[in-house]
Enzyme design. Structure first.
Site, mmCIF file in Angstrom:
data_model
loop_
_atom_site.group_PDB
_atom_site.id
_atom_site.type_symbol
_atom_site.label_atom_id
_atom_site.label_comp_id
_atom_site.label_asym_id
_atom_site.label_seq_id
_atom_site.Cartn_x
_atom_site.Cartn_y
_atom_site.Cartn_z
ATOM 1 N N HIS A 163 -7.157 -5.556 2.168
ATOM 2 C CA HIS A 163 -6.033 -5.006 2.928
ATOM 3 C C HIS A 163 -5.444 -6.114 3.796
ATOM 4 O O HIS A 163 -6.185 -6.856 4.456
ATOM 5 C CB HIS A 163 -6.508 -3.877 3.846
ATOM 6 C CG HIS A 163 -6.996 -2.651 3.146
ATOM 7 N ND1 HIS A 163 -6.202 -1.561 2.904
ATOM 8 C CD2 HIS A 163 -8.206 -2.354 2.622
ATOM 9 C CE1 HIS A 163 -6.897 -0.632 2.276
ATOM 10 N NE2 HIS A 163 -8.128 -1.081 2.099
ATOM 11 N N ASN B 75 -12.975 -2.894 2.534
ATOM 12 C CA ASN B 75 -13.869 -1.753 2.684
ATOM 13 C C ASN B 75 -14.839 -1.768 1.512
ATOM 14 O O ASN B 75 -14.418 -1.734 0.356
ATOM 15 C CB ASN B 75 -13.076 -0.442 2.683
ATOM 16 C CG ASN B 75 -12.256 -0.268 3.943
ATOM 17 O OD1 ASN B 75 -12.710 -0.634 5.027
ATOM 18 N ND2 ASN B 75 -11.056 0.265 3.820
ATOM 19 N N ASP C 164 0.861 -1.188 0.000
ATOM 20 C CA ASP C 164 0.000 0.000 0.000
ATOM 21 C C ASP C 164 0.898 1.238 0.000
ATOM 22 O O ASP C 164 1.881 1.317 0.734
ATOM 23 C CB ASP C 164 -0.921 0.001 1.228
ATOM 24 C CG ASP C 164 -2.046 1.000 1.089
ATOM 25 O OD1 ASP C 164 -3.208 0.565 0.983
ATOM 26 O OD2 ASP C 164 -1.774 2.228 1.083
ATOM 27 N N ILE C 165 0.534 2.206 -0.834
ATOM 28 C CA ILE C 165 1.361 3.402 -1.009
ATOM 29 C C ILE C 165 1.337 4.296 0.237
ATOM 30 O O ILE C 165 2.256 5.070 0.469
ATOM 31 C CB ILE C 165 0.907 4.182 -2.276
ATOM 32 C CG1 ILE C 165 2.012 5.030 -2.836
ATOM 33 C CG2 ILE C 165 -0.355 4.979 -2.036
ATOM 34 C CD1 ILE C 165 1.730 5.542 -4.249
ATOM 35 N N HIS D 183 -10.368 -4.968 -3.303
ATOM 36 C CA HIS D 183 -9.038 -5.268 -2.768
ATOM 37 C C HIS D 183 -9.156 -5.672 -1.319
ATOM 38 O O HIS D 183 -10.053 -5.229 -0.604
ATOM 39 C CB HIS D 183 -8.094 -4.070 -2.928
ATOM 40 C CG HIS D 183 -8.642 -2.793 -2.370
ATOM 41 N ND1 HIS D 183 -9.588 -2.037 -3.040
ATOM 42 C CD2 HIS D 183 -8.398 -2.143 -1.212
ATOM 43 C CE1 HIS D 183 -9.894 -0.973 -2.308
ATOM 44 N NE2 HIS D 183 -9.186 -1.030 -1.183
ATOM 45 N N GLY E 149 -15.672 3.839 3.830
ATOM 46 C CA GLY E 149 -14.586 4.712 3.386
ATOM 47 C C GLY E 149 -13.817 4.172 2.201
ATOM 48 O O GLY E 149 -12.653 4.520 2.005
ATOM 49 N N GLN E 150 -14.457 3.310 1.394
ATOM 50 C CA GLN E 150 -13.764 2.792 0.202
ATOM 51 C C GLN E 150 -13.396 3.957 -0.712
ATOM 52 O O GLN E 150 -14.232 4.813 -1.006
ATOM 53 C CB GLN E 150 -14.664 1.798 -0.549
ATOM 54 C CG GLN E 150 -13.962 1.126 -1.733
ATOM 55 C CD GLN E 150 -14.829 0.061 -2.415
ATOM 56 O OE1 GLN E 150 -15.983 -0.150 -2.019
ATOM 57 N NE2 GLN E 150 -14.286 -0.585 -3.423
HETATM 58 P P1 AMP Z 1 -9.835 1.686 0.379
HETATM 59 O O1 AMP Z 1 -10.050 2.856 1.295
HETATM 60 O O2 AMP Z 1 -10.209 0.383 1.020
HETATM 61 O O3 AMP Z 1 -10.474 1.885 -0.982
HETATM 62 O O4 AMP Z 1 -8.257 1.596 0.203
HETATM 63 C C1 AMP Z 1 -7.547 2.005 -0.921
HETATM 64 C C2 AMP Z 1 -6.087 1.857 -0.590
HETATM 65 O O5 AMP Z 1 -5.339 1.928 -1.796
HETATM 66 C C3 AMP Z 1 -5.532 2.936 0.355
HETATM 67 O O6 AMP Z 1 -4.980 2.313 1.523
HETATM 68 C C4 AMP Z 1 -4.468 3.633 -0.490
HETATM 69 O O7 AMP Z 1 -3.346 4.025 0.272
HETATM 70 C C5 AMP Z 1 -4.119 2.561 -1.516
HETATM 71 N N1 AMP Z 1 -3.604 3.061 -2.797
HETATM 72 C C6 AMP Z 1 -4.152 4.006 -3.598
HETATM 73 N N2 AMP Z 1 -3.406 4.187 -4.696
HETATM 74 C C7 AMP Z 1 -2.363 3.318 -4.605
HETATM 75 C C8 AMP Z 1 -1.254 3.010 -5.440
HETATM 76 N N3 AMP Z 1 -1.040 3.654 -6.603
HETATM 77 N N4 AMP Z 1 -0.391 2.060 -5.033
HETATM 78 C C9 AMP Z 1 -0.576 1.415 -3.860
HETATM 79 N N5 AMP Z 1 -1.627 1.639 -3.035
HETATM 80 C C10 AMP Z 1 -2.489 2.590 -3.395
#
Ligand code: AMP
Ligand code: ZN
Length: 115
Positions: A100, A85, A30-31, A98, A91-92
């Site tokens: 986590h 999520n 995760d970024i 995906h 909060g998606q």
């Molecule tokens: P969600 O809130 O469950 O939709 O989580 C989305 C997740 O994707 C968040 O934890 C972000 O930090 C992660 N994210 C968004 N863009 C990227 C990316 N380019 N590379 C890696 N993780 C990402």
């Protein structure tokens, strides 16, 4: 053209710190990590929501099983937490299903009381 960020990672159009990949899904860091270890397991097929996956859930079952096999290599020897999520209330932010994968430290219990 779909401008989904996770489809772009799956397609190799934007970079990610990939840890694992097979025909069904990829695992990358995760970024913006929310724990000492934070990976995302992402099906290669674009499903916006968990509820968009076809019936049966075989693919999801395979992913969960594979995550449990990968956990020690991910630095998750003492346990981990998996979170999906789904939708606005959770909060998606990325609408490509995906999972986590969180750990690498004792995790606080999520506060699930409504605000
Ligand atoms: P969600 O809130 O469950 O939709 O989580 C989305 C997740 O994707 C968040 O934890 C972000 O930090 C992660 N994210 C968004 N863009 C990227 C990316 N380019 N590379 C890696 N993780 C990402
Ligand atoms: Zn996508």
């Amino acid at each position: 053209m779909n401008n989904c960020v996770f489809c772009s990672i799956v397609g190799g159009k934007i970079p990610a710190e990939k840890f694992y990949e097979d025909d069904d899904f990829i695992v990358f860091a995760d970024i913006e990590p929310k724990a000492a270890v934070h990976y995302l397991a992402v099906p290669k097929i674009h499903y916006a929501l968990l509820s968009d996956m076809p019936d049966g859930g075989e693919a999801l079952g395979r992913i969960l099983k594979k995550i449990s096999a990968l956990a020690p290599e991910l630095g998750l020897k003492n346990g981990y937490r998996l979170i999906v999520n789904q939708g606005a209330d959770a909060g998606q932010t990325v609408f490509h299903l995906h999972i986590h994968i969180l750990g690498g430290q004792p995790l606080p219990f999520a506060d699930m009381r409504p605000r």
